[in-house]
Design an enzyme around this catalytic site. Structure first.
Site, PDB file in Angstrom:
ATOM      1  N   CYS A  19       0.867  -1.159   0.000  1.00  0.00           N
ATOM      2  CA  CYS A  19       0.000   0.000   0.000  1.00  0.00           C
ATOM      3  C   CYS A  19       0.911   1.218   0.000  1.00  0.00           C
ATOM      4  O   CYS A  19       2.104   1.106   0.271  1.00  0.00           O
ATOM      5  CB  CYS A  19      -0.900   0.043   1.242  1.00  0.00           C
ATOM      6  N   GLY A  45      -0.433   0.251  -4.977  1.00  0.00           N
ATOM      7  CA  GLY A  45      -1.806  -0.190  -4.751  1.00  0.00           C
ATOM      8  C   GLY A  45      -2.745   0.432  -5.744  1.00  0.00           C
ATOM      9  O   GLY A  45      -2.724   1.655  -5.934  1.00  0.00           O
ATOM     10  N   GLY A 122       1.127  -2.227   5.543  1.00  0.00           N
ATOM     11  CA  GLY A 122       1.725  -3.381   6.213  1.00  0.00           C
ATOM     12  C   GLY A 122       0.668  -4.332   6.717  1.00  0.00           C
ATOM     13  O   GLY A 122      -0.516  -4.206   6.392  1.00  0.00           O
ATOM     14  N   TYR A 262      11.875  -5.105  -6.280  1.00  0.00           N
ATOM     15  CA  TYR A 262      10.660  -4.992  -7.088  1.00  0.00           C
ATOM     16  C   TYR A 262       9.739  -3.852  -6.684  1.00  0.00           C
ATOM     17  O   TYR A 262       9.277  -3.106  -7.535  1.00  0.00           O
ATOM     18  CB  TYR A 262       9.901  -6.317  -7.022  1.00  0.00           C
TER      19      TYR A 262
END
Length: 489
Positions: A19, A45, A122, A262
């Protein structure tokens, strides 16, 4: 039928985003700056976005919606409806709870001290245990996201100040989190004691401060990077300036290593290190470890590009865009039949035959999770005329699920958890397959290798070394259906 994000089912070969959070204090354009910051963090996100602003007199205003930032905040009237000199926003990728509007953050509640909004990146690893205890105390949950646990812990805290209530809540939760909160008196940012999830602090040119998941969100609004929020630190920003409290004891930092591989945008700087440069170094280390005879190095776009550049430079081979990505796939209302699913990769990627035909090709990608997309990419490159296809991966094999805010499948669906590398190569149809070693990854990050006693990063997806207790995973009590949706259950 709900609209479907094509890339969700066309590309399940990567861990998916976490997120993104943004908070702004001290600007007349706080909501607009927050929306721009969320736009820069769109990669973190894409399921939903929300902004809460704080206007004069302690009035809070909110706008949330499913879809992309531009879908929700592209209208000037929406921004005009979010007045005030402070705001916070959130891009959602669901790792717990379904994508319903009630789960879209920031979450907001009215307390005796006034309004309070919170946005969280998280996962809490004891959310179920805490939620069960809170429900027994009479707390009524309005969402199925673990982020609401913060709201209720603050509500029942016996401390007087907002800061002390938040500290009380944070000391009860376990997990990985970067949190930004807003109340009548201040903007607050916090990171978990091990600093697994990122959070940076910036300063606006006209005065005021910004909190964001990545530095690319600062760049888009012209904010100056100040520093990373430290693991276990709480920063408090108000009209008097910035102050910091550190309520947790000294702990070893375990920043998520996948941010380098990534998740973070290539133009971000993470923990003091430019992501783009790091990915090129990873690619170079991968070339040193797994050289193979070939004619051309081709990235799987977009995440494989910097690593492929580093690989090609180290190997002395041409770097070519042998696969072209369609950036305008966006949303689709096409029903995902089996035939359409099979076409999904070709809708997102197409082979550049002129650079592939008759060539021995090294394909560079950042990860393999299930192997389904990798198999289709290899097949596509062969159909374009490649004589050999060698797959090189700029991360170690993903053998374990993440419980700290990254959406990965349960372990039984991870290709590397069930097969050795030779078997994996056969499954994806490659002539050879190699991953960077764990020590090689650490070398690319500037270390001599991985020190098991003090790794410095969270690499549980490669090692199974979970530094934060997985309390909910070990809890055998019956769980309500909403919590069974938690990541990796």
């Amino acid at each position: 039928m709900d609209d479907l994000r094509l890339d969700r089912w066309a590309d399940d070969d990567h861990p998916h985003e976490e997120c993104g959070v943004v908070g702004v204090w001290g600007s007349a354009d706080a909501a607009a700056l927050t929306a721009l910051g969320l736009h820069a963090l769109q990669h973190r996100g894409q399921e939903a976005a929300g902004i809460v602003s704080l206007a004069a007199g302690g009035q809070f205003h909110a706008h949330k919606g499913r879809g992309l930032v531009g879908d929700n905040f592209g209208d000037a009237q929406v921004i005009a409806g979010l007045p005030g000199r402070a705001a916070l926003g959130h891009n959602r990728y669901a790792t717990t709870g379904e994508t319903a509007l009630r789960n879209v953050q920031p979450l907001y509640a009215d307390f005796e001290f006034g309004g309070f909004a919170v946005a969280h990146n998280g996962n809490l690893t004891n959310a179920h245990v805490l939620k069960r205890a809170l429900v027994r105390r009479g707390c009524l949950f309005q969402s199925t996201t673990d982020s609401e646990v913060f709201i209720h812990l603050i509500a029942i805290s016996l401390y007087t100040t907002v800061t002390d209530r938040l500290i009380d809540a944070l000391k009860q939760v376990q997990g990985a989190y970067s949190l930004v909160a807003l109340h009548n008196g201040a903007l607050i940012g916090a990171r978990d004691p091990m600093g697994v999830r990122p959070l940076v602090l910036g300063r606006l040119a006209q005065g005021g401060f910004v909190l964001a998941s990545e530095t690319c969100a600062l760049d888009i609004i012209g904010a100056e990077f100040v520093r990373d929020v430290e693991p276990g630190e709480i920063v408090l920003i108000d009209d008097a300036g910035l102050r910091s409290v550190r309520p947790f004891g000294k702990t070893s930092s375990r920043f998520c290593i996948f941010e380098y591989i990534y998740f973070a945008r290539p133009d971000s700087t993470v923990e003091g290190t430019p992501v783009y440069d790091t990915r090129k170094r990873i690619g170079a280390e991968l070339a040193r470890e797994s050289a193979v005879g070939a004619d051309v190095v081709v990235p799987v776009p977009d995440s494989g590009v910097p690593a492929a550049m580093g690989y090609a430079a180290e190997a002395g081979l041409p770097f070519e865009l042998g696969i072209i990505r369609n950036h305008y796939v966006g949303r689709t209302f096409i029903e995902p039949t089996d035939q359409i699913r099979n076409l999904g990769v070709k809708l997102k990627h197409s082979a550049n035959r002129a650079t592939l035909e008759g060539k021995r090709v090294i394909l560079v990608d950042d990860s393999i999770v299930r192997g389904t997309t990798s198999r289709k990419i290899v097949e596509m490159v062969r159909q374009a005329g490649a004589t050999e296809v060698h797959m090189r991966i700029s991360s170690p094999p993903t053998t374990h699920s993440c419980f700290y805010g990254i959406d990965t499948p349960e372990r039984g669906k991870l290709l590397a958890a069930k097969h050795d590398i030779e078997e994996m190569a056969r499954i994806i149809g490659a002539d050879s397959l190699a991953f960077i070693s764990l020590d090689g990854l650490y070398r690319a990050l500037g270390r001599a290798g991985r020190d098991p006693a003090s790794p410095g990063y969270c690499d549980a997806c490669f090692t199974g070394d979970y530094a934060i207790p997985l309390t909910d995973q070990q809890d055998n009590s019956e769980r309500p259906p909403s919590l069974l949706q938690a990541a990796n259950q």
